[in-house]
Design an enzyme around this catalytic site. Structure first.
Site, PDB file in Angstrom:
ATOM      1  N   SER A 143       0.857  -1.191   0.000  1.00  0.00           N
ATOM      2  CA  SER A 143       0.000   0.000   0.000  1.00  0.00           C
ATOM      3  C   SER A 143       0.886   1.231   0.000  1.00  0.00           C
ATOM      4  O   SER A 143       2.003   1.196   0.533  1.00  0.00           O
ATOM      5  CB  SER A 143      -0.902   0.020   1.238  1.00  0.00           C
ATOM      6  OG  SER A 143      -1.573   1.268   1.371  1.00  0.00           O
ATOM      7  N   TYR A 156      -1.489  -0.376  10.382  1.00  0.00           N
ATOM      8  CA  TYR A 156      -1.619  -0.732   8.967  1.00  0.00           C
ATOM      9  C   TYR A 156      -0.386  -0.295   8.187  1.00  0.00           C
ATOM     10  O   TYR A 156       0.184  -1.064   7.400  1.00  0.00           O
ATOM     11  CB  TYR A 156      -2.876  -0.074   8.397  1.00  0.00           C
ATOM     12  CG  TYR A 156      -3.176  -0.422   6.959  1.00  0.00           C
ATOM     13  CD1 TYR A 156      -3.799  -1.627   6.636  1.00  0.00           C
ATOM     14  CD2 TYR A 156      -2.851   0.447   5.922  1.00  0.00           C
ATOM     15  CE1 TYR A 156      -4.085  -1.944   5.320  1.00  0.00           C
ATOM     16  CE2 TYR A 156      -3.131   0.129   4.611  1.00  0.00           C
ATOM     17  CZ  TYR A 156      -3.752  -1.067   4.307  1.00  0.00           C
ATOM     18  OH  TYR A 156      -4.026  -1.383   3.000  1.00  0.00           O
TER      19      TYR A 156
END
Length: 260
Positions: A143, A156
Site C-alpha cells: 500500500s 496498517y
C-alpha cells in the site's frame, strides 16, 4: 510469457482487488486457486470466473493467522493443481483507525499476523515448488500507506512497510532460482473497504465523510481514486515475460498520490 495454462494462488480473492485480480488472470488462461476466509465471496468469484472466462477456479478456506492451516491448505492446493507458477498475496485487514496509544496489543498483533506474517507463510509454502520448477512470480499487495503517513493508521502502515521489506529481501534471495518478487502499492481503491476507512477517519477528525473523500482525491494529480482493475492489470503484467527483468520493486498504482 503467455499466461495460458499457468496456475496461480490468489489470497483474498473473494472481493475488491482480489476478485479483480482473479478475473484478470483467469481471462488470460490462468487456473486460479483462491485462498480466503470468506466462503460465500470465494464461491461468487469462482462463479464469475467460470461464467465470464474460459478458465477454471477452486476456492480454499485459509485463515492466514493460522500457520498450521496455511500449511495444510497450501499442500492441498499444490496436490490439486500439480504446481504453482504465480502467487499473489492480496489478503489483508484494515485494522484499527485510532491514535497509537489507543491501539491494543491484540489489534497490533492481528494486523501483523494477517497482513505481514500471512504473506511470509504463503511465500514459504510456495517457494519449494517454484524453486523445483526454476520459475515463479510472486506479487505482494502492499500500500502507499507503507510509504506515506495516513492519519491514525500506524499499525496498517507498519504492516505494509513490512511487506515492502519482505519483497525486496526475498527478491534478492530467490532471483537465482528464476523467481521474481515484486510489490504493488495501491492508493485509495474505490469500494466498500476504503469507504469504511474514510468513515473512521471522518469520525476521528470530526469532519464530514465527503471532506475526507475529496481530500483523498485532491492528493491525486488526476483527482481520482484507483479502480480494482487498475491493480489487477499491473499484477498480470508482472507475471508475464514482459516483466522478466523487473524484481524487488514496489510499484505504485495510486493515481499519482505517491511518486516514489
Amino acid at each position: 510469457m503467455d499466461l495460458q495454462d499457468t496456475r496461480a494462488v490468489v489470497t483474498g480473492g473473494s472481493r475488491g482487488i482480489g476478485e479483480a485480480i482473479c478475473l484478470e488472470l483467469a481471462s488470460r488462461g490462468v487456473e486460479i486457486a483462491i485462498a480466503d476466509i470468506d466462503e460465500d465471496g470465494m464461491a461468487d468469484t469462482v462463479d464469475r470466473i467460470e461464467t465470464e472466462t474460459d478458465s477454471t477456479a477452486e476456492w480454499y478456506y485459509v485463515d492466514l493467522a493460522d500457520p498450521d492451516l496455511v500449511d495444510e491448505r497450501t499442500d492441498e492446493i499444490l496436490d490439486d493443481l500439480g504446481g504453482v507458477e504465480i502467487l499473489v498475496n492480496n489478503s489483508g485487514i484494515m485494522g484499527p483507525t485510532a491514535p497509537l496509544e489507543d491501539v491494543t496489543v491484540e489489534e497490533w498483533d492481528q494486523m501483523m499476523h494477517v497482513n505481514l506474517r500471512g504473506q511470509f507463510l504463503m511465500c514459504r509454502a510456495m517457494l519449494p515448488t517454484m524453486k523445483d520448477a526454476g520459475f515463479g512470480r510472486i506479487v505482494n499487495i502492499a500500500s502507499i500507506t507503507g510509504k506515506a503517513p495516513l492519519y491514525n493508521r500506524a499499525p496498517y502502515a507498519t504492516s505494509k512497510m513490512g511487506v515492502i521489506g519482505l519483497t525486496r529481501t526475498l527478491a534478492d534471495e530467490v532471483g537465482e532460482d528464476g523467481i521474481n518478487v515484486n510489490a504493488i502499492c495501491p492508493g485509495s481503491v474505490e469500494g466498500p473497504r476504503i469507504q469504511r476507512v474514510f468513515e473512521k477517519q471522518a469520525e476521528a477528525r470530526d469532519v464530514p465523510y465527503e471532506q475526507v473523500e475529496e481530500e483523498a482525491k485532491a492528493e491525486s494529480p488526476i483527482g481520482q481514486l484507483v479502480q480494482p482493475e487498475d491493480v489487477a492489470g499491473v499484477v498480470a503484467f508482472l507475471c508475464t515475460s514482459d516483466a522478466d527483468r523487473i524484481t524487488g520493486q514496489d510499484l505504485n498504482v495510486s493515481a499519482g498520490r505517491v511518486m516514489y
